[in-house]
Design a protein around this motif. Structure first.
Motif, PDB file in Angstrom:
ATOM      1  N   TRP A 116       0.867  -1.191   0.000  1.00  0.00           N
ATOM      2  CA  TRP A 116       0.000   0.000   0.000  1.00  0.00           C
ATOM      3  C   TRP A 116       0.894   1.228   0.000  1.00  0.00           C
ATOM      4  O   TRP A 116       1.860   1.311   0.750  1.00  0.00           O
ATOM      5  CB  TRP A 116      -0.908   0.002   1.229  1.00  0.00           C
ATOM      6  CG  TRP A 116      -2.100  -0.886   1.029  1.00  0.00           C
ATOM      7  CD1 TRP A 116      -2.202  -2.198   1.374  1.00  0.00           C
ATOM      8  CD2 TRP A 116      -3.341  -0.528   0.428  1.00  0.00           C
ATOM      9  NE1 TRP A 116      -3.438  -2.680   1.009  1.00  0.00           N
ATOM     10  CE2 TRP A 116      -4.165  -1.680   0.432  1.00  0.00           C
ATOM     11  CE3 TRP A 116      -3.850   0.651  -0.134  1.00  0.00           C
ATOM     12  CZ2 TRP A 116      -5.471  -1.698  -0.084  1.00  0.00           C
ATOM     13  CZ3 TRP A 116      -5.144   0.641  -0.646  1.00  0.00           C
ATOM     14  CH2 TRP A 116      -5.946  -0.509  -0.626  1.00  0.00           C
ATOM     15  N   LEU A 129       5.927   4.235   0.641  1.00  0.00           N
ATOM     16  CA  LEU A 129       5.273   3.054   1.202  1.00  0.00           C
ATOM     17  C   LEU A 129       4.447   3.510   2.398  1.00  0.00           C
ATOM     18  O   LEU A 129       4.949   4.241   3.251  1.00  0.00           O
ATOM     19  CB  LEU A 129       6.311   2.036   1.660  1.00  0.00           C
ATOM     20  CG  LEU A 129       7.097   1.323   0.559  1.00  0.00           C
ATOM     21  CD1 LEU A 129       8.157   0.422   1.185  1.00  0.00           C
ATOM     22  CD2 LEU A 129       6.160   0.499  -0.316  1.00  0.00           C
ATOM     23  N   ALA A 130       3.208   3.054   2.454  1.00  0.00           N
ATOM     24  CA  ALA A 130       2.332   3.484   3.552  1.00  0.00           C
ATOM     25  C   ALA A 130       2.941   3.138   4.898  1.00  0.00           C
ATOM     26  O   ALA A 130       2.861   3.898   5.854  1.00  0.00           O
ATOM     27  CB  ALA A 130       0.971   2.830   3.411  1.00  0.00           C
ATOM     28  N   ARG A 131       3.599   1.993   4.951  1.00  0.00           N
ATOM     29  CA  ARG A 131       4.150   1.547   6.227  1.00  0.00           C
ATOM     30  C   ARG A 131       5.289   2.437   6.694  1.00  0.00           C
ATOM     31  O   ARG A 131       5.638   2.422   7.864  1.00  0.00           O
ATOM     32  CB  ARG A 131       4.667   0.125   6.083  1.00  0.00           C
ATOM     33  CG  ARG A 131       5.661   0.029   4.915  1.00  0.00           C
ATOM     34  CD  ARG A 131       6.437  -1.252   4.932  1.00  0.00           C
ATOM     35  NE  ARG A 131       5.652  -2.355   4.413  1.00  0.00           N
ATOM     36  CZ  ARG A 131       5.996  -3.621   4.607  1.00  0.00           C
ATOM     37  NH1 ARG A 131       7.037  -3.914   5.321  1.00  0.00           N
ATOM     38  NH2 ARG A 131       5.290  -4.588   4.073  1.00  0.00           N
ATOM     39  N   GLU A 132       5.878   3.200   5.756  1.00  0.00           N
ATOM     40  CA  GLU A 132       6.999   4.055   6.140  1.00  0.00           C
ATOM     41  C   GLU A 132       6.583   5.495   6.400  1.00  0.00           C
ATOM     42  O   GLU A 132       7.402   6.328   6.735  1.00  0.00           O
ATOM     43  CB  GLU A 132       8.079   4.000   5.052  1.00  0.00           C
ATOM     44  CG  GLU A 132       8.827   2.681   5.114  1.00  0.00           C
ATOM     45  CD  GLU A 132       9.808   2.480   3.981  1.00  0.00           C
ATOM     46  OE1 GLU A 132       9.968   3.400   3.154  1.00  0.00           O
ATOM     47  OE2 GLU A 132      10.410   1.389   3.941  1.00  0.00           O
ATOM     48  N   VAL A 133       5.295   5.769   6.189  1.00  0.00           N
ATOM     49  CA  VAL A 133       4.820   7.127   6.426  1.00  0.00           C
ATOM     50  C   VAL A 133       4.668   7.337   7.917  1.00  0.00           C
ATOM     51  O   VAL A 133       4.048   6.529   8.602  1.00  0.00           O
ATOM     52  CB  VAL A 133       3.463   7.355   5.724  1.00  0.00           C
ATOM     53  CG1 VAL A 133       2.874   8.691   6.129  1.00  0.00           C
ATOM     54  CG2 VAL A 133       3.639   7.274   4.220  1.00  0.00           C
TER      55      VAL A 133
END
Lengths: 997, 418, 88, 189
Positions: C65, C82-86
């Motif tokens: 995502w 990457l959504a997880r890195e936001v």
């Protein structure tokens, strides 16, 4: 009209068989259908849209409004083909369209006599009819209008040809193979950029092709073309139209691979759709000549001046013997001169009050006569031009005195030129108006990756065209990092007066009283007259969008390529505003119409969408299963025995399962590996029920909600290992559940150490159900599957036919049942092993219809109940929801309407009588009206072999308290009302003794 | 004001069509109106028309940033139908259908209602069941609906793909014979002329840039060409509802998405009805001019750009060929897009708002055109009486809070799925 | 054709992705008991004209995502993470 | 032990199809020796290293370039996931690392011949010209709406990993598009 003995770019050594309306035309390789028609003296090419007026060949290109024909026959028949762009080929057959009974005698032409009553918007004011609340009168009129309208006739036959799509990437896309485009491609190519050069014509050269062959321009063309053809990094696509400029620097092209031959051969595609990703694009699309407006300016024999020159110099066809060239700019002097030199009698009627002597001399030197300050008031003649009335005019085009009638068989008109800014406008915004040249041009902005050069950018002269092209090619290549030596710009060649040099913005000729003479057309194909524009103005339809829509100007198959500016100019004049103040309409893709088949490529018929097949699919097919669609999947619906229909087959199959044992392919279930130290916590959040206590070796049913609290999906999840779970979802929701899980894990629950991975493809699955299932599986696996060892909701590992499988004990059918999970590549082997071993147990395969019957008997919900608007409570699942933990949807599912006691909830229905109910029937109380939305609906129905009656599941208001009540089941669209008794949805074995046994 | 008729057309023709009067005036604004309607599309114009005609409120202005009818009214695929299943929708759309059936007569403007029928094709037994439920609800509400099996559909529409090759076989169809098409531009023009005749001021090329407040109450609008005071301000700006309510501090359960439409070159009559493909989001009809009018799915992402992307072009044309193989050699003439309010449940709003003096008509999703007359009729009622009519009673903003989602497709709160 | 620069896979056509949702709304904590934050999260949108942050799912690629900045008026593309890195 | 049945078995019948006298392509399938996904979290790379090392792999490769060793190939398919083809069914265990057997989840369509890049460009919206897609490189993308992994083996030879249940449909899409090039279908080895 005649073909000259020499000259042109046609190959006289290659004569072609070409026919129009059954008449053979003398054609050569290099002709278009239009040039062949002209060479043969065909003046009547088609009929107009509204008045069915005779129409000839007006242009030599994509802007053609008149010569639209049917091309080819039978299943390769194609309507609305422009004769001017149809390349001649051996065996070409074309016929006229929009005329009945024949092109020469067209009954529809009667409209022409009534034209005063058919003025702009007349249909909005009429045909309403005398009857209130009825549309019948209009619809009767509409039938006739529809038959008269339309242009070509389409056929209901499937297309025998194939098409393909191609993705391409380049640094610089050059659109247009004329002087500017060639120069741009040359510069970018020399710099070392990856270049694609596209040209819609079948030859490179653009306007150069309209110069006399073997002139200086030809030498330039040959030199540049040769250099380009020898560059590995330049791909040249001819017969290719860039039809659209889209987001992401993407351009759509259509390459007409085989339209210039009778039919594609040896698996060749007819057309190829290119999707080009270009880091930079150079728009070198040239310009389209503008018509002039005067009386009967649509008559066959009136033609764009530049086109007359194209026919002469490119196709060696002299389009008229007695020619009036009428113009508001210098470009037509080359036309006059070339025509005169070829033997025509030429008179130039120039609308301008002053024309420089040296320009006049171009015409007079060639033998033409020049009348300055004159225009054509009206074209005269029957079905084609026989004469022109030429009058002296003032600067606004109004006649200032009496005219004279000159004999003419060709009136060549030039109202200036409109740069072809379509692609740029599609992508960015409305083009800007340039006073000098009175035309719309792209806004030059270095931030744009699509920029224009040459005449499409209103270049001032030929040298400017070439240097603009070369410079933009250099710049574009440079921006992509290509920095090779570009050398010198190719030298310009000399040519005649340049496009619209000296143009005076006057586009129409009027009588001394200011009105047009007779019918003076703005839009030829849609028969929009200048008086229609006037009327639209009078009635207040003064914005360009209103004007366009009210009069339909610019909405024909040429999309206003010819009519646009003249209609705007007239409206501007009426509104006493400038053209830019009045504005322009937005250009939309495609630039020219594209065949739908080309965009579709291979994605049609069976390949419209991909199909998903179970690993056991082939077996079902080989063994007579009837298949049904389940989303992308094909599933066995039922396995008919000789003479059996659906009803008999599923009842037999379902009864067989209850009595013996059956097996069904359930490989389509969604399967998701949920792995990681936080897997249990994840399941605890996504399912409404609790997961913290599930032991390894066990499985559990779970239901999940959407974020808004409605039920999303259900299924069983097994705990395979400490951190390893195997989730199953419904077939329909598998992809949705996976994406949802990934979303939660990657956005909101980043702290959870969990991976979700689809394993739907990894596992084939077979449900084995029925009282004999344990015996069968015990025998075939040699494993202890007793109630004690493998109770319900447990699983075990075993071997079938030498293949390691996992056997889940769970039941959807309500019978003693197991689901066998098999590595996909062994799915069929295990199925067949079971099938063979099952023979003593009377094992039979069953399909989805019987599976439905079994689950309905048990009151198990499926897709028809989880229909996106039902809650846990509606479906009788509220007991599953944990009150001890939050889960997805746990707050919003408590919104008041979702908790209303009167909501329809899941009930069972026993249908009275021998006829089953239909799903989708509406439930009403036994007495009273059957109106409104009723008390609920029937979601799933079946004949229950176990109960020997027709039953159904439904959702019924207050259903919990209505057991025993008789209600009506109304299927209005089937004209059937049944009665049913409300019962528990758990029709069969409510205590679950069979499945737990 | 000329009354339009065949006779008037004849009479004007004799004088060379030089004596027609304006269809609507181009007035200067008054300083105060009882109601200012923002948005001169079909819905705004219809609202003004019915305010005047049904409720006698004629001191009304329509403020339009461009030209009337220049938004979605003139960009849609012109389909009218009343085949809605959910309580809250069913009778509203049926009211619209009934108004359509008399609209040309009522407006004295031929809006070309062509009740050529509409087929919703079904491609699986499950879709047939869903269609039956819809049809039964329609019939129970007095709306015409018929369910056809495959053979009957084939008899009626022989040119669809019934071959073995069809990826999604046709199992049957639900049919509404009163459904059909209308001439979209004429609807805007007819309402404009009708409203104007009742004294409504149509103020074109005037963009609302903010509101005038008195305390917490809205008492007018600011425009790029001066302020206009108003008793009530009513928004009819679907596609831009969020933008205009934002200026009043209101967030909506709406996203703006882009829907494309397509027209082919004109052909002689080929499709004499409206057909919706059940296997993909696609529908087709043929205009009176002869162009096949094709509609497809959303571009899926939020967008205010009135142009669409290629994936949906490819998808729509592929659907067309999958349904009707003969279209392969026919040519696409033009494709464009409209921006529209996609609401969280796929259903609209005709309601008062939490901001006093501000009324909202929006959230039309795909369904705005067919709703035009009833939308105007119900919104006029709501503005005039400060309470909804029973036909728009559920089109409120608080329905999400209550849990009353009117979700015809059952897809949940995802705007691009409706 | 919108082209998205996936941090894992590189520049790809929009056809490989599915559009998810508005990325400017964040999901309330699991233990949030109030109705209002959930109503706001699930239903209400700012719906900006101009730059927007949104979730896209690279379904035919790395299945990550992404949070993409995109202009809803012009379809221009900005940053993609990457959504997880936001980090919010 | 039974034989693994490829979903492409019925497609892979030796023969020449499409344009006569042209043989631009060969299409076939091959069995995967074994396919595993390893996935982890924060310190994925070091968690994965023991498994990779035991297979002789230097590391997990990059998102673009596959890592190859004798008998093993690794594709880094996501930041915290690596797909490994190996015949070894007993991968090392490592803490904070999840293994998943996907040996039956993918089928391989093999593609070779001078027209193979042309064919790919018909179906894949990625630059597949030799400059842009070199031997050893791979990408995950879509063919006919199905997510696939395409691995460039050498200048005109490619492996396409396709989810097994879609394999037949993806094969047909490739095949239909390959006909103009002339295509030879190969029997399952």
């Amino acid at each position: 009209m005649r073909r000259l003995q020499k000259g042109g770019r046609i190959d006289r050594s290659k004569p072609l068989n070409v026919s129009f309306e059954g008449d053979k035309l003398p054609a050569f390789q290099g002709d278009t259908l239009a040039s062949a028609m002209l060479a043969a003296g065909v003046s009547l090419a088609g009929r107009s849209f509204k008045y069915h007026r005779p129409r000839g060949i007006y242009s030599a290109g994509v802007e053609e409004p008149g010569a639209l024909v049917h091309l080819r026959e039978d299943d390769r028949h194609e309507p609305n083909v422009r004769a001017t762009t149809a390349e001649a080929f051996d065996g070409l057959t074309a016929t006229a369209q929009n005329a009945w009974p024949s092109l020469t005698f067209d009954v529809g032409a009667v409209n022409n006599w009534f034209s005063p009553f058919l003025s702009a918007g007349f249909y909005y004011k009429t045909f309403v009819g005398p009857f209130k609340h009825s549309t019948k009168f209009w619809m009767m009129c509409e039938t006739f209008i529809r038959r008269a309208a339309g242009m070509g006739r389409a056929k209901y036959l499937a297309d025998p040809d194939s098409y393909e799509k191609r993705n391409a990437f380049c640094d610089v896309l050059v659109i247009g193979g004329g002087a500017a485009g060639l120069s741009a491609a040359l510069a970018a190519g020399r710099a070392g950029a990856q270049v694609i050069l596209v040209e819609q014509d079948f030859e490179l050269g653009g306007a150069i092709l309209s110069d006399p062959a073997e002139s200086e321009s030809d030498q330039w063309l040959t030199k540049v073309r040769t250099e380009l053809e020898n560059m590995d990094n330049v791909r040249i696509l001819i017969r290719t139209t860039a039809f659209g400029a889209y987001d992401g620097d993407t351009y759509g092209l259509i390459e007409r691979v085989c339209d210039h031959v009778k039919a594609p051969e040896n698996h060749q595609v007819r057309q190829r759709y290119w999707l080009v990703h270009a880091r930079r694009a150079v728009m070198a699309t040239g310009a389209i000549e503008r018509p002039l407006v005067f009386g009967s300016n649509d008559k066959p024999g009136v033609m764009l001046a530049g086109s007359a020159r194209t026919y002469l110099n490119r196709f060696a066809v002299l389009a008229g013997q007695n020619v009036i060239v009428t113009t508001n700019n210098n470009s037509a002097y080359s036309v006059a001169a070339d025509l005169a030199r070829s033997g025509a009698t030429v008179t130039v009627a120039d609308l301008r009050a002053q024309v420089s002597a040296c320009v006049q001399q171009i015409a007079t030197d060639a033998g033409a006569t020049v009348l300055v300050g004159h225009g054509v008031l009206e074209a005269k003649g029957g079905r084609k031009v026989a004469a022109a009335e030429v009058v002296p005019v003032d600067s606004s085009g109004r006649a200032t005195g009496n005219g004279k009638t000159l004999k003419a068989d060709l009136i060549a008109v030039s109202g200036g030129w409109a740069p072809a800014v379509h692609l740029w406008s599609q992508r960015f915004q409305k083009p800007v108006y340039k006073e000098e040249g009175a035309c719309f041009v792209p806004l030059q902005d270095d931030g744009h990756t699509l920029r224009s050069a040459g005449i499409s950018n209103a270049a001032s002269d030929l040298e400017d065209v070439i240097s603009q092209g070369f410079a933009l090619g250099t710049q574009s290549a440079g921006e992509t990092g290509a920095d090779g030596d570009i050398g010198l710009c190719p030298e310009a060649f000399t040519t005649g007066p340049f496009w619209q040099q000296g143009m005076s913005p006057v586009w129409a000729v009027f009588n001394t009283n200011g009105s047009p003479q007779g019918k003076a057309f703005v839009d030829f194909q849609h028969d929009v007259k200048i008086s229609d524009v006037d009327q639209a103005h009078l009635e207040g339809y003064i914005s360009v969008e209103h004007l366009k829509r009210y009069t339909t100007t610019g909405m024909a198959t040429d999309q206003g390529k010819l009519s646009n500016v003249n209609a705007l100019a007239r409206m501007a004049e009426l509104r006493r505003q400038s053209i830019p103040e009045v504005g322009t309409t937005t250009f939309r893709p495609p630039f020219t119409p594209v065949s739908m088949g080309s965009i579709v490529g291979q994605e049609h018929g069976r390949h419209f969408r991909p199909t998903r097949l179970s690993p056991i699919h082939q077996w079902h097919q080989e063994n007579g299963a009837l298949m049904t669609e389940a989303g992308a999947w094909m599933r066995p619906w039922y396995y008919p025995q000789t003479g059996e229909g659906l009803q008999d087959a599923y009842v037999r199959e379902a009864a067989h399962v209850r009595e013996h044992v059956g097996m069904i392919d359930v490989s389509t279930l969604g399967k998701i590996a949920v792995q990681g130290p936080d897997a249990a916590e994840f399941l605890n959040r996504i399912y409404v029920n609790g997961w913290k206590t599930l032991a390894v070796g066990r499985l559990r049913y779970g239901a999940m909600l959407r974020e808004d609290g409605f039920v999303m999906d259900d299924g069983a999840t097994a705990r395979l290992g400490e951190n390893d779970y195997f989730m199953s979802t419904t077939t329909a929701n598998a992809a949705k559940v996976l994406a949802f899980a990934e979303h939660l894990l990657q956005t909101a629950w980043k702290d959870l150490k969990v991976h979700v991975t689809t394993v739907t493809d990894q596992w084939a699955a077979i449900a084995v159900a029925g009282p004999k299932s344990r015996a069968l599986l015990t025998e075939v696996t040699g494993t202890d599957l007793s109630r004690e060892t493998v109770p319900n909701n447990h699983f075990t590992h075993a071997e079938i036919g030498g293949v390691g499988v996992r056997i889940h004990r769970m039941s959807y059918s309500g019978e003693l049942a197991y689901e066998v999970y098999i590595p996909a590549g062994y799915g069929r082997h295990v199925w067949e092993t079971l099938y063979t071993a099952g023979s003593p147990f009377e094992l039979r395969p069953y399909g989805t219809e019987a599976m439905g019957a079994l689950r309905i008997e048990k009151g198990h919900i499926a897709g028809p109940e989880i229909e996106g608007r039902t809650t846990l409570r509606d479906l009788g699942l509220e007991g599953f929801a944990s009150s001890k933990k939050p889960f997805v949807g746990s707050i919003l599912c408590k919104r008041p309407v979702l908790e209303e006691a009167s909501r329809p909830i899941l009930v069972g229905l026993e249908i009275e009588g021998a006829t089953g109910a239909k799903a989708g029937s509406i439930l009403f109380p036994n007495v009273g009206e059957t109106k409104g939305h009723g008390d609920g609906w029937v979601s799933s129905t079946t004949y229950s072999p176990a109960l020997g009656k027709n039953i159904a599941l439904g959702l019924l208001k207050n259903g919990k308290f209505r057991a025993g009540e008789t209600i009506r089941v109304v299927n209005f669209v089937g004209n059937e009302t049944l009665r049913a008794k409300v019962v528990s949805p758990h029709f069969f074995d409510p205590e679950g003794e069979r499945q737990n046994g | 004001m000329t009354r339009y008729s065949a006779l008037s057309v004849f009479r004007h023709a004799l004088s060379g069509n030089r004596t027609w009067g304006r269809a609507w005036r181009d007035p200067d604004p008054k300083p105060y109106y009882d109601v200012v309607i923002v948005g001169g599309g079909g819905h705004g114009l219809a609202t003004a028309y019915y305010l005047a005609k049904e409720h006698g409120i004629t001191n009304v202005a329509i403020v339009e940033k461009g030209w009337l009818g220049g938004g979605n009214t003139g960009r849609n695929t012109t389909i009218v139908r009343s085949n809605y299943m959910m309580p809250g929708n069913t009778m509203f759309y049926e009211r619209s259908m009934q108004l359509w059936e008399n609209l040309s007569q009522d407006l004295n403007y031929n809006v070309m209602i062509s009740q050529r029928g509409q087929y919703n094709l079904c491609h699986s037994p499950g879709q047939m069941d869903a269609a039956r439920r819809r049809g039964n609800i329609m019939r129970a509400n007095g709306i015409d609906a018929e369910l056809f099996d495959r053979a009957e559909v084939q008899r009626r529409l022989p040119y669809l793909d019934y071959s073995e090759k069809a990826r999604f076989p046709i199992h049957g169809a639900i049919y509404q014979s009163r459904a059909g098409t209308a001439r979209h531009d004429a609807v805007a023009w007819g309402f404009a002329r009708g409203a104007d005749r009742h004294g409504v001021d149509i103020l074109q090329r005037r963009e609302v840039t903010g509101y005038l407040f008195d305390g917490g109450k809205i008492v007018g609008v600011q425009t790029n060409r001066g302020d206009i005071r108003a008793g009530k301000v009513a928004l009819c700006v679907a596609g831009h509802s969020g933008h205009l309510t934002q200026m009043a501090g209101l967030r909506l359960p709406i996203e703006t998405h882009c829907l494309q439409a397509f027209v082919t070159e004109p052909y002689k009559p080929l499709v004499d009805t409206v057909i919706s493909f059940g296997a993909a989001h696609f529908y087709v009809s043929q205009s009176d001019k002869g162009g096949l009018v094709l509609g497809g799915d959303l571009d899926m992402y939020n967008s205010y750009a009135q142009r669409g992307g290629l994936p949906v072009v490819e998808h729509t044309l592929a659907s067309a060929k999958a349904l009707m193989p003969c279209v392969s050699r026919l040519k696409l003439l033009r494709h464009w897009a409209g921006v529209m309010d996609m609401s969280m449940d796929g259903s609209p709003f005709i309601t008062r708002t939490p901001v006093e003096g501000l009324y909202l008509n929006g959230g039309w999703n795909y369904g705005g055109f067919k709703a035009t007359p009833a939308s105007g009729w119900c919104f006029a009622w709501t503005i005039a009486k400060d309470e909804p009519h029973e036909d728009n009673a559920e089109f409120t903003l608080d329905r999400f809070e209550r849990g009353y989602q009117i979700d015809e497709k059952g897809v949940g709160p995802q705007t691009n799925a409706h | 054709m919108i082209r998205i620069n996936c941090p894992v896979c590189g520049l790809r056509n929009e056809t490989e992705f599915t559009y998810g949702a508005d990325a400017t709304v964040s999901r309330p904590a699991m233990d949030e008991n109030e109705m209002k934050p959930w109503l706001d999260y699930v239903f209400n949108r700012t719906n900006p004209r101009g730059w927007h942050k949104e979730y896209w799912h690279h379904v035919q690629g790395c299945r990550q995502w992404l949070v993409l900045e995109r202009n809803t008026l012009t379809h221009e593309i900005g940053a993609c993470e990457l959504a997880r890195e936001v980090t919010e | 032990m039974a034989e693994v049945l490829s979903p492409l078995k019925s497609k892979c019948v030796a023969g020449h199809h499409g344009a006569s006298e042209k043989s631009g392509l060969k299409m076939g399938t091959r069995a995967l020796s074994g396919l595993w996904q390893i996935a982890g979290w924060d310190d994925f790379e070091s968690a994965a290293q023991p498994v990779l090392s035991s297979l002789g792999l230097k590391d997990g490769g990059t998102f673009r370039i596959a890592q190859h060793a004798d008998g093993a190939t690794a594709w880094r398919i996501a930041p915290d996931r690596i797909l490994i083809e190996t015949a070894d069914p007993n991968l090392e265990n490592a803490p904070e690392l999840m293994k998943l057997d996907l040996s039956h989840a993918r089928s391989v369509i093999t593609l070779e011949g001078p027209s193979s890049r042309d064919l790919l460009s018909q179906l894949v919206a990625i630059d597949v010209t030799p400059m842009a897609f070199k031997p050893g490189e791979f990408f995950q993308t879509g063919i006919h709406h199905v997510g696939v992994l395409i691995h460039c083996l050498n200048s005109d030879r490619f492996d396409i990993l396709v989810p097994g249940t879609w394999a037949s449909s993806v094969w047909e899409a490739l095949y239909e598009n390959a006909l103009p090039h002339g295509v030879e279908t190969l029997e399952v080895a």
